[in-house]
Scaffold this motif. Structure first.
Motif: not given
Length: 389
Positions: A5-12, A16-20, A28-35, A115-122
């Motif tokens: 599951v690719a998640i676009i947006g690293g807000g709440p 939360l979806l990534s955590q569950l 999952t991989v969370v992609l976020e535009r901001q830092s 959990l070591g979840a993957t987040h990519i910022h910027g």
């Protein structure tokens, strides 16, 4: 790269979806535009419905909220110097939790790190591909390089201005919108709250709200024209206007101080349908915006996440597509109920430029019903504390 599951947006909602999902063994991989620092700097409301509280606990991200949050058994509505208290416990048997959205986001980041979840910022120039096909993917740029992420599904949690909703073709997307002719000027100050519970004030000069984050951090709002700018308002001018709109006995107890944040938020109601387009599912502000009057924004996002996470779990664990197939219908049913409540409270408590004496009398009647009619208080309390998922 490949994930489930690719998640676009690293807000709440995205966190939360990534955590569950990660707790259930779904990658999952969370992609976020901001830092991350920028995400954590956003000042947002902090009234959590009971279902949001339950979901954060289920996600393993509720421990600090339980220690430091403030359960509220009711709230006040004021008009004509009268204070009307709606006792949530008495009216419907439920409560809400006052706990800032920034703190919710911080707790979710900490839980994700554990959990070591993957987040990519910027990330920049995000594009969603093959949403109706067999090989959905996401591409983006970062630090001068281009990347591709293959996945099974994409969750669009990237807010009103994000790319996800716009990835649904215009001729397949229906949008509903109401823009209100005013905004909220909000001030955050390191002062004790004027009362232990929120106060929503209807006044001839305009709406006001007294709320809090903790015993030494208060959040106050006043209704202002859309033409105003935050820099037009000095701290002294804000406090003077706020006192004028609160009941006199409340204003007399108000402790003022230097603002540590000041901003104006426009008010709008917005819903986009459908919430699913092939492999893409919209969550939170990507799909809907509500005025903050009814404290529904974050809570609607978490209910979206609940329905989507349940659908994904059924798909991966039981090969059952029914939860994903019904996601849009289930989520929209709750969204529209919250839209109605938020619209009704906004209409009851604000002064509109076009209001006549008839409209103002209707506001008085609505408020009087809350003061005198147990059925009206029950309906208000049930909606404020959150309808069942």
């Amino acid at each position: 790269m490949r994930t489930q599951v690719a998640i676009i947006g690293g807000g709440p909602s995205g966190l939360l979806l990534s955590q569950l999902l990660n707790r259930a063994g779904i990658e999952t991989v969370v992609l976020e535009r901001q830092s991350r620092a920028h995400v954590l700097s956003r000042i947002r409301a902090g009234v959590l419905e009971r279902c949001t509280v339950d979901l954060l606990n289920q996600a393993g991200a509720g421990a600090r909220m339980q220690r430091e949050g403030y359960p509220h058994d009711g709230c006040y509505l004021s008009s004509d110097q009268k204070m009307i208290r709606v006792d949530f416990q008495e009216a419907c048997g439920h409560t809400v939790m006052v706990y800032g959205q920034t703190e919710v986001t911080r707790d979710l980041y900490d839980a994700q790190d554990a959990l070591g979840a993957t987040h990519i910022h910027g990330v920049e120039n995000v594009v969603l591909h093959d949403l109706k096909g067999a090989a959905p993917s996401v591409t983006w740029d970062k630090d001068g390089e281009s990347f591709r992420l293959e996945c099974d599904f994409i969750a669009g949690c990237d807010g009103f201005h994000g790319v996800s909703r716009r990835s649904i073709p215009d001729n397949m997307r229906r949008e509903y919108e109401k823009v209100y002719p005013f905004g909220w000027l909000g001030v955050l100050s390191e002062t004790p709250p004027v009362r232990d519970e929120l106060i929503y004030a209807n006044h001839p000069r305009g709406f006001a709200l007294a709320s809090m984050r903790n015993p030494m951090l208060s959040r106050y709002y006043i209704q202002v024209p859309l033409s105003d700018k935050a820099e037009d308002w000095s701290d002294d001018a804000f406090w003077t206007e706020l006192k004028a709109r609160l009941p006199q006995d409340v204003a007399a107890d108000l402790v003022t101080g230097a603002s540590i944040e000041k901003s104006i938020a426009p008010l709008r109601s917005f819903v986009s349908e459908p919430l699913r387009w092939g492999a893409l599912f919209l969550c939170g502000d990507a799909a809907h915006i509500v005025p903050p009057t009814g404290a529904k924004g974050l809570n609607l996002a978490t209910s979206d996440v609940h329905y989507l996470s349940q659908g994904l779990l059924a798909h991966y664990n039981d090969n059952d597509p029914s939860g994903l197939d019904s996601y849009s219908q289930k989520a929209l049913a709750r969204i529209w109920k919250a839209m109605r409540f938020s619209w009704s409270v906004t209409t009851m408590m604000h002064r509109f430029p076009e209001h006549s004496e008839y409209d103002r009398q209707m506001q008085r009647v609505e408020l009087d019903m809350l003061a005198t009619d147990p059925t009206a208080r029950k309906l208000f309390a049930e909606n404020y504390t959150g309808t069942p998922l």
